[in-house]
Design a protein around this motif. Structure first.
Motif, PDB file in Angstrom:
ATOM      1  N   ASN A 110       0.830  -1.210   0.000  1.00  0.00           N
ATOM      2  CA  ASN A 110       0.000   0.000   0.000  1.00  0.00           C
ATOM      3  C   ASN A 110       0.864   1.259   0.000  1.00  0.00           C
ATOM      4  N   HIS A 111       1.952   1.229   0.754  1.00  0.00           N
ATOM      5  CA  HIS A 111       2.872   2.371   0.801  1.00  0.00           C
ATOM      6  C   HIS A 111       3.470   2.628  -0.579  1.00  0.00           C
ATOM      7  N   TYR A 112       3.885   1.545  -1.248  1.00  0.00           N
ATOM      8  CA  TYR A 112       4.409   1.650  -2.615  1.00  0.00           C
ATOM      9  C   TYR A 112       3.374   2.307  -3.526  1.00  0.00           C
ATOM     10  N   ALA A 113       2.125   1.847  -3.446  1.00  0.00           N
ATOM     11  CA  ALA A 113       1.062   2.390  -4.290  1.00  0.00           C
ATOM     12  C   ALA A 113       0.794   3.866  -3.990  1.00  0.00           C
ATOM     13  N   GLU A 114       0.810   4.212  -2.702  1.00  0.00           N
ATOM     14  CA  GLU A 114       0.555   5.603  -2.314  1.00  0.00           C
ATOM     15  C   GLU A 114       1.646   6.541  -2.827  1.00  0.00           C
ATOM     16  N   CYS A 115       2.871   6.061  -2.841  1.00  0.00           N
ATOM     17  CA  CYS A 115       3.987   6.904  -3.294  1.00  0.00           C
ATOM     18  C   CYS A 115       3.839   7.314  -4.753  1.00  0.00           C
ATOM     19  N   TYR A 116       3.145   6.480  -5.535  1.00  0.00           N
ATOM     20  CA  TYR A 116       2.987   6.757  -6.960  1.00  0.00           C
ATOM     21  C   TYR A 116       1.530   7.054  -7.328  1.00  0.00           C
ATOM     22  N   ASN A 117       0.732   7.325  -6.302  1.00  0.00           N
ATOM     23  CA  ASN A 117      -0.678   7.696  -6.504  1.00  0.00           C
ATOM     24  C   ASN A 117      -1.466   6.644  -7.284  1.00  0.00           C
ATOM     25  N   PHE A 118      -1.194   5.383  -7.001  1.00  0.00           N
ATOM     26  CA  PHE A 118      -1.962   4.301  -7.602  1.00  0.00           C
ATOM     27  C   PHE A 118      -3.229   4.061  -6.784  1.00  0.00           C
ATOM     28  N   SER A 119      -4.245   3.511  -7.418  1.00  0.00           N
ATOM     29  CA  SER A 119      -5.478   3.169  -6.701  1.00  0.00           C
ATOM     30  C   SER A 119      -5.383   1.812  -6.016  1.00  0.00           C
ATOM     31  N   LEU A 120      -4.300   1.086  -6.253  1.00  0.00           N
ATOM     32  CA  LEU A 120      -4.113  -0.226  -5.633  1.00  0.00           C
ATOM     33  C   LEU A 120      -4.179  -0.124  -4.117  1.00  0.00           C
ATOM     34  N   HIS A 121      -5.037  -0.952  -3.509  1.00  0.00           N
ATOM     35  CA  HIS A 121      -5.094  -1.024  -2.045  1.00  0.00           C
ATOM     36  C   HIS A 121      -5.265  -2.487  -1.651  1.00  0.00           C
ATOM     37  N   THR A 122      -4.391  -2.951  -0.774  1.00  0.00           N
ATOM     38  CA  THR A 122      -4.409  -4.353  -0.364  1.00  0.00           C
ATOM     39  C   THR A 122      -4.832  -4.496   1.096  1.00  0.00           C
ATOM     40  N   HIS A 123      -5.287  -5.704   1.405  1.00  0.00           N
ATOM     41  CA  HIS A 123      -5.716  -6.013   2.771  1.00  0.00           C
ATOM     42  C   HIS A 123      -5.406  -7.473   3.050  1.00  0.00           C
ATOM     43  N   TRP A 124      -4.766  -7.736   4.188  1.00  0.00           N
ATOM     44  CA  TRP A 124      -4.463  -9.121   4.534  1.00  0.00           C
ATOM     45  C   TRP A 124      -5.647  -9.723   5.292  1.00  0.00           C
ATOM     46  N   GLU A 125      -6.196 -10.808   4.758  1.00  0.00           N
ATOM     47  CA  GLU A 125      -7.344 -11.457   5.398  1.00  0.00           C
ATOM     48  C   GLU A 125      -6.887 -12.283   6.597  1.00  0.00           C
ATOM     49  N   THR A 126      -7.787 -12.453   7.568  1.00  0.00           N
ATOM     50  CA  THR A 126      -7.394 -13.126   8.822  1.00  0.00           C
ATOM     51  C   THR A 126      -8.401 -14.171   9.287  1.00  0.00           C
ATOM     52  N   THR A 127      -9.418 -14.491   8.470  1.00  0.00           N
ATOM     53  CA  THR A 127     -10.402 -15.510   8.858  1.00  0.00           C
ATOM     54  C   THR A 127     -10.593 -16.481   7.699  1.00  0.00           C
ATOM     55  N   GLN A 128     -11.156 -17.631   8.006  1.00  0.00           N
ATOM     56  CA  GLN A 128     -11.434 -18.619   6.968  1.00  0.00           C
ATOM     57  C   GLN A 128     -12.496 -18.109   6.000  1.00  0.00           C
ATOM     58  N   THR A 129     -13.526 -17.468   6.520  1.00  0.00           N
ATOM     59  CA  THR A 129     -14.589 -16.935   5.662  1.00  0.00           C
ATOM     60  C   THR A 129     -14.041 -15.909   4.680  1.00  0.00           C
ATOM     61  N   ALA A 130     -13.201 -15.007   5.182  1.00  0.00           N
ATOM     62  CA  ALA A 130     -12.611 -13.981   4.325  1.00  0.00           C
ATOM     63  C   ALA A 130     -11.669 -14.600   3.292  1.00  0.00           C
ATOM     64  N   PHE A 131     -10.968 -15.652   3.691  1.00  0.00           N
ATOM     65  CA  PHE A 131     -10.089 -16.357   2.757  1.00  0.00           C
ATOM     66  C   PHE A 131     -10.881 -16.881   1.563  1.00  0.00           C
ATOM     67  N   PHE A 132     -11.987 -17.566   1.837  1.00  0.00           N
ATOM     68  CA  PHE A 132     -12.806 -18.121   0.759  1.00  0.00           C
ATOM     69  C   PHE A 132     -13.360 -17.025  -0.147  1.00  0.00           C
ATOM     70  N   LYS A 133     -13.808 -15.942   0.444  1.00  0.00           N
ATOM     71  CA  LYS A 133     -14.371 -14.842  -0.334  1.00  0.00           C
ATOM     72  C   LYS A 133     -13.325 -14.224  -1.249  1.00  0.00           C
ATOM     73  N   ALA A 134     -12.125 -13.976  -0.701  1.00  0.00           N
ATOM     74  CA  ALA A 134     -11.048 -13.385  -1.501  1.00  0.00           C
ATOM     75  C   ALA A 134     -10.600 -14.342  -2.607  1.00  0.00           C
ATOM     76  N   LEU A 135     -10.454 -15.622  -2.264  1.00  0.00           N
ATOM     77  CA  LEU A 135     -10.005 -16.606  -3.249  1.00  0.00           C
ATOM     78  C   LEU A 135     -11.011 -16.738  -4.392  1.00  0.00           C
ATOM     79  N   GLU A 136     -12.280 -16.770  -4.066  1.00  0.00           N
ATOM     80  CA  GLU A 136     -13.316 -16.877  -5.094  1.00  0.00           C
ATOM     81  C   GLU A 136     -13.241 -15.706  -6.079  1.00  0.00           C
ATOM     82  N   LYS A 137     -13.045 -14.517  -5.564  1.00  0.00           N
ATOM     83  CA  LYS A 137     -12.958 -13.330  -6.413  1.00  0.00           C
ATOM     84  C   LYS A 137     -11.709 -13.382  -7.302  1.00  0.00           C
ATOM     85  N   LEU A 138     -10.585 -13.767  -6.732  1.00  0.00           N
ATOM     86  CA  LEU A 138      -9.343 -13.828  -7.493  1.00  0.00           C
ATOM     87  C   LEU A 138      -9.422 -14.879  -8.607  1.00  0.00           C
TER      88      LEU A 138
END
Length: 235
Positions: free
Chosen positions: A111-139
């Motif tokens: 996120n810091h890298y993206a902010e330095c170059y004004n990119f819209s990229l924003h990441t988030h580290w998931e921490t639950t099994q439910t969130a893992f499945f949701k993120a994986l399905e989207k990817l």
């Protein structure tokens, strides 16, 4: 996705990067080289992720990626690749001896890298099994890469448990490595077989697959979803 190969100084080609190459890098002190070669898988996964997005036009080039001539070529020279990793290390992602980097800090560094170059990229580290499945399905639906961590053994860090990393040959999955306390680059696709869902990934400069069902079982029994999870993001 157009994948990234690294042209090694011995003439061979690897599939993405390998932290062990930093062991003999003349660009840093021997002490730093030892630390990064042992605990730098998070740095490699960050570098590979950013280069892959840039290579495929999902991120604009930056002064850092312009130092790597992979846009014009089908591969990256090892020296250029390692120089890029070390710039990320010095500017965004400190690596600690034996500890390496914790997953929320890895997401923050991107996120810091993206902010330095004004990119819209924003990441988030998931921490639950439910969130893992949701993120994986989207990817998987979008065919987008990300970073996955196979967490350490917890609460017993010396438990010795791990999951296999497989090659795929002649319709068969053949284990050739083990994964534990390790970041790898998930490539956004999978092979579904009678033995399970095998997620396509890069680790230690090699192409392979890890089994989703084995990853889930490992997390439930020996590790946990707090760190053993996936990075979700928006562009």
């Amino acid at each position: 996705m157009n994948m990234i190969r690294i042209h090694r100084k011995d003439g061979s080609f690897s599939f993405f990067g390998n932290q062990a190459w930093l062991k003999s890098s003349p660009l840093i002190s021997q002490r730093r080289a030892d630390i990064l070669s042992k605990s730098g898988c998070g740095l490699v996964s960050m570098g590979d992720f950013l280069l892959l997005l840039t290579k495929n036009g999902l991120l604009p080039e930056t002064p850092l990626t312009k130092k790597v001539s992979f846009i014009k070529n089908d591969w990256i020279e090892e020296k250029e690749y390692l120089s890029f990793l070390l710039l990320l290390y010095r500017l965004y992602l400190p690596i600690f001896p034996k500890i390496g980097i914790q997953s929320p800090m890895l997401s923050h560094a991107i996120n810091h890298y993206a902010e330095c170059y004004n990119f819209s990229l924003h990441t988030h580290w998931e921490t639950t099994q439910t969130a893992f499945f949701k993120a994986l399905e989207k990817l998987l639906k979008e065919g987008c890469p990300s970073i996955v961590e196979v967490g350490q053994n917890f609460p017993n860090p010396f438990g010795g448990h791990s999951i296999p990393f497989y090659s795929f040959k002649n319709g068969n999955f053949i284990p050739f490595d083990r994964l534990c306390s390790h970041y790898l680059l998930f490539l956004g696709d999978q092979i579904i077989s009678p033995k399970g869902h095998f997620l396509h990934a890069a680790s230690w400069g090699k192409e392979g697959y890890f089994c989703l069902e084995e990853f889930l079982q490992y997390n439930r029994r020996y590790s946990g979803f707090w760190f053993g999870n996936i990075m979700s993001y928006s562009l």
